[in-house]
Design an enzyme around this catalytic site. Structure first.
Site, mmCIF file in Angstrom:
data_model
loop_
_atom_site.group_PDB
_atom_site.id
_atom_site.type_symbol
_atom_site.label_atom_id
_atom_site.label_comp_id
_atom_site.label_asym_id
_atom_site.label_seq_id
_atom_site.Cartn_x
_atom_site.Cartn_y
_atom_site.Cartn_z
ATOM 1 N N GLU A 153 127.725 99.572 101.839
ATOM 2 C CA GLU A 153 128.826 100.605 101.923
ATOM 3 C C GLU A 153 129.753 100.115 103.177
ATOM 4 O O GLU A 153 130.856 100.827 103.242
ATOM 5 C CB GLU A 153 128.158 101.926 102.501
ATOM 6 C CG GLU A 153 127.511 102.518 101.193
ATOM 7 C CD GLU A 153 126.159 103.164 101.372
ATOM 8 O OE1 GLU A 153 126.037 103.694 102.625
ATOM 9 O OE2 GLU A 153 125.306 103.640 100.462
ATOM 10 N N HIS B 63 125.411 96.320 105.242
ATOM 11 C CA HIS B 63 125.329 97.349 104.174
ATOM 12 C C HIS B 63 126.141 97.171 103.285
ATOM 13 O O HIS B 63 127.460 96.950 103.541
ATOM 14 C CB HIS B 63 124.822 98.559 104.893
ATOM 15 C CG HIS B 63 124.168 99.395 103.882
ATOM 16 N ND1 HIS B 63 125.082 100.114 103.014
ATOM 17 C CD2 HIS B 63 123.116 99.838 103.656
ATOM 18 C CE1 HIS B 63 124.223 100.841 102.117
ATOM 19 N NE2 HIS B 63 122.994 100.766 102.781
ATOM 20 N N SER C 53 117.069 103.647 96.120
ATOM 21 C CA SER C 53 116.422 104.562 95.261
ATOM 22 C C SER C 53 114.603 104.655 95.538
ATOM 23 O O SER C 53 114.019 105.013 94.682
ATOM 24 C CB SER C 53 116.553 104.787 94.039
ATOM 25 O OG SER C 53 118.124 105.036 93.682
ATOM 26 N N ASN D 100 117.504 104.685 106.722
ATOM 27 C CA ASN D 100 118.823 104.608 106.809
ATOM 28 C C ASN D 100 119.447 106.018 106.777
ATOM 29 O O ASN D 100 119.716 106.410 105.554
ATOM 30 C CB ASN D 100 119.456 103.517 105.916
ATOM 31 C CG ASN D 100 121.104 103.639 106.265
ATOM 32 O OD1 ASN D 100 121.451 104.139 107.205
ATOM 33 N ND2 ASN D 100 121.747 102.604 105.438
ATOM 34 N N TRP D 101 119.851 106.730 107.813
ATOM 35 C CA TRP D 101 120.267 108.004 107.711
ATOM 36 C C TRP D 101 121.741 107.923 107.239
ATOM 37 O O TRP D 101 122.380 109.190 106.880
ATOM 38 C CB TRP D 101 120.114 109.128 108.916
ATOM 39 C CG TRP D 101 118.679 109.541 109.069
ATOM 40 C CD1 TRP D 101 117.484 109.061 108.346
ATOM 41 C CD2 TRP D 101 118.288 110.610 109.891
ATOM 42 N NE1 TRP D 101 116.561 109.790 108.849
ATOM 43 C CE2 TRP D 101 117.016 110.705 109.842
ATOM 44 C CE3 TRP D 101 119.003 111.500 110.701
ATOM 45 C CZ2 TRP D 101 116.224 111.725 110.152
ATOM 46 C CZ3 TRP D 101 118.187 112.413 111.187
ATOM 47 C CH2 TRP D 101 116.897 112.803 111.043
ATOM 48 N N LYS D 102 122.465 106.750 107.134
ATOM 49 C CA LYS D 102 123.896 106.884 106.927
ATOM 50 C C LYS D 102 124.628 107.954 107.736
ATOM 51 O O LYS D 102 124.195 108.314 108.778
ATOM 52 C CB LYS D 102 123.955 106.968 105.328
ATOM 53 C CG LYS D 102 123.260 105.960 104.584
ATOM 54 C CD LYS D 102 123.520 105.852 103.273
ATOM 55 C CE LYS D 102 122.668 104.951 102.611
ATOM 56 N NZ LYS D 102 122.796 104.580 101.132
ATOM 57 N N GLY E 277 117.177 105.167 102.011
ATOM 58 C CA GLY E 277 118.309 106.044 102.189
ATOM 59 C C GLY E 277 117.752 107.506 102.208
ATOM 60 O O GLY E 277 117.255 108.094 103.076
ATOM 61 N N GLY E 278 118.297 108.268 101.190
ATOM 62 C CA GLY E 278 117.957 109.460 100.906
ATOM 63 C C GLY E 278 116.555 110.014 101.383
ATOM 64 O O GLY E 278 116.654 111.020 101.795
HETATM 65 P P1 13P Z 1 118.971 105.333 98.723
HETATM 66 O O1 13P Z 1 117.298 105.063 99.067
HETATM 67 O O2 13P Z 1 119.466 106.654 98.970
HETATM 68 O O3 13P Z 1 119.028 104.934 97.419
HETATM 69 O O4 13P Z 1 119.783 104.576 99.637
HETATM 70 C C1 13P Z 1 119.198 103.015 100.020
HETATM 71 C C2 13P Z 1 120.026 102.428 101.255
HETATM 72 O O5 13P Z 1 121.353 102.208 100.684
HETATM 73 C C3 13P Z 1 119.544 102.191 102.363
HETATM 74 O O6 13P Z 1 120.233 101.477 103.085
#
Ligand code: 13P
Length: 247
Positions: free
Chosen positions: A95, A93, A207, A10-12, A228-229
């Protein structure tokens, strides 16, 4: 039942056209792990170019509107995502639940709209730190799942358990806590869909990195990861795919 694992990035709100090289590197590198499904959920603006750059590789969106079309400024429909080359989308999500005030019923409608159009769905649930600390994490997330699950659909659906306090913080629940939550979510999926609920993949997110992926994938009912990251660079993401293949 061991399900084929799905590792989705998920590149957000990260990524420019200059990052399409990473998409290519991830798609090419993933071919070394044919037993794992790999996808990248990109900012909407990059979907079409990414899908053209890596034909056959799963490109997804991060959200979808519940309506087929209409006067919804700034939103994107399931048919538009398909038209751009996406094959799946994230819905719910945290967020968006928190930042855009999305409700369970809206998320359920989004999941139904996407699935009925032929888009795969990763439906996210997860508790806050305050809820975890009061010992109500499992019942809270179960209720969230029950209220956001699409009616009558199991094919194409995955669920992602993402504790909010683990997202982007480097904190990860203990394996016993992940096991307890994933077993509870599996039971809710079976209650909702019968035997078909056994084949809905339950991803863990929060994470996930190369250094903890193998341990997370060893937990029962962890059928993949939403990352994510660590999905932004092939050099961080492909070792997570490799850990899924080795699990
Ligand atoms: P991180 O892997 O950066 O913690 O993000 C997780 C996430 O929200 C994936 O949708």
């Amino acid at each position: 039942m061991a399900l084929r694992k799905l590792v989705a990035g998920n590149w957000k709100m990260h990524g420019l056209s200059s990052d399409l090289g990473e998409v290519r590197a991830i798609a090419e590198g993933s071919r070394r792990y044919p037993t794992v499904d790999v996808a990248l959920c990109l900012p909407a603006i990059l979907i079409e170019r990414a899908a053209r750059a890596v034909p056959g590789f799963a490109i997804g969106a991060q959200d979808v509107h519940e309506a087929e079309q209409g006067a919804y400024t700034g939103c994107t429909s399931a048919r538009q995502l398909l038209d751009a080359g996406a094959s799946l989308t994230i819905v719910g999500h945290s967020e968006r639940r928190e930042g855009q005030y999305e409700s369970n019923s809206q998320i359920k409608a989004k999941a139904e709209a996407a699935l009925s159009c032929g888009l795969g769905v990763i439906l996210c649930v997860g508790e806050s730190l305050a809820v975890r600390e009061t010992g109500r994490a499992v019942s809270t997330v179960e209720a969230q799942l029950d209220a956001s699950l699409p009616d009558g659909f199991a094919e194409g659906l995955s669920v992602a358990y993402e504790p909010i306090w683990a997202i982007g913080t480097g904190k990860v629940p203990g394996v016993d806590d992940i096991a307890e939550m994933h077993a509870a979510l599996r039971a809710r999926l079976e209650a909702a869909y019968g035997d078909a609920g056994q084949s809905v993949r339950i991803l863990y997110g929060g994470s996930v990195k190369a250094s903890n992926a193998a341990e997370i994938f060893s937990v029962a009912h962890v059928d993949g990861a939403l990352v994510g990251g660590a999905s932004l660079k092939a050099s961080d993401f492909l070792p997570i795919v490799a850990a899924a293949a080795a699990s």
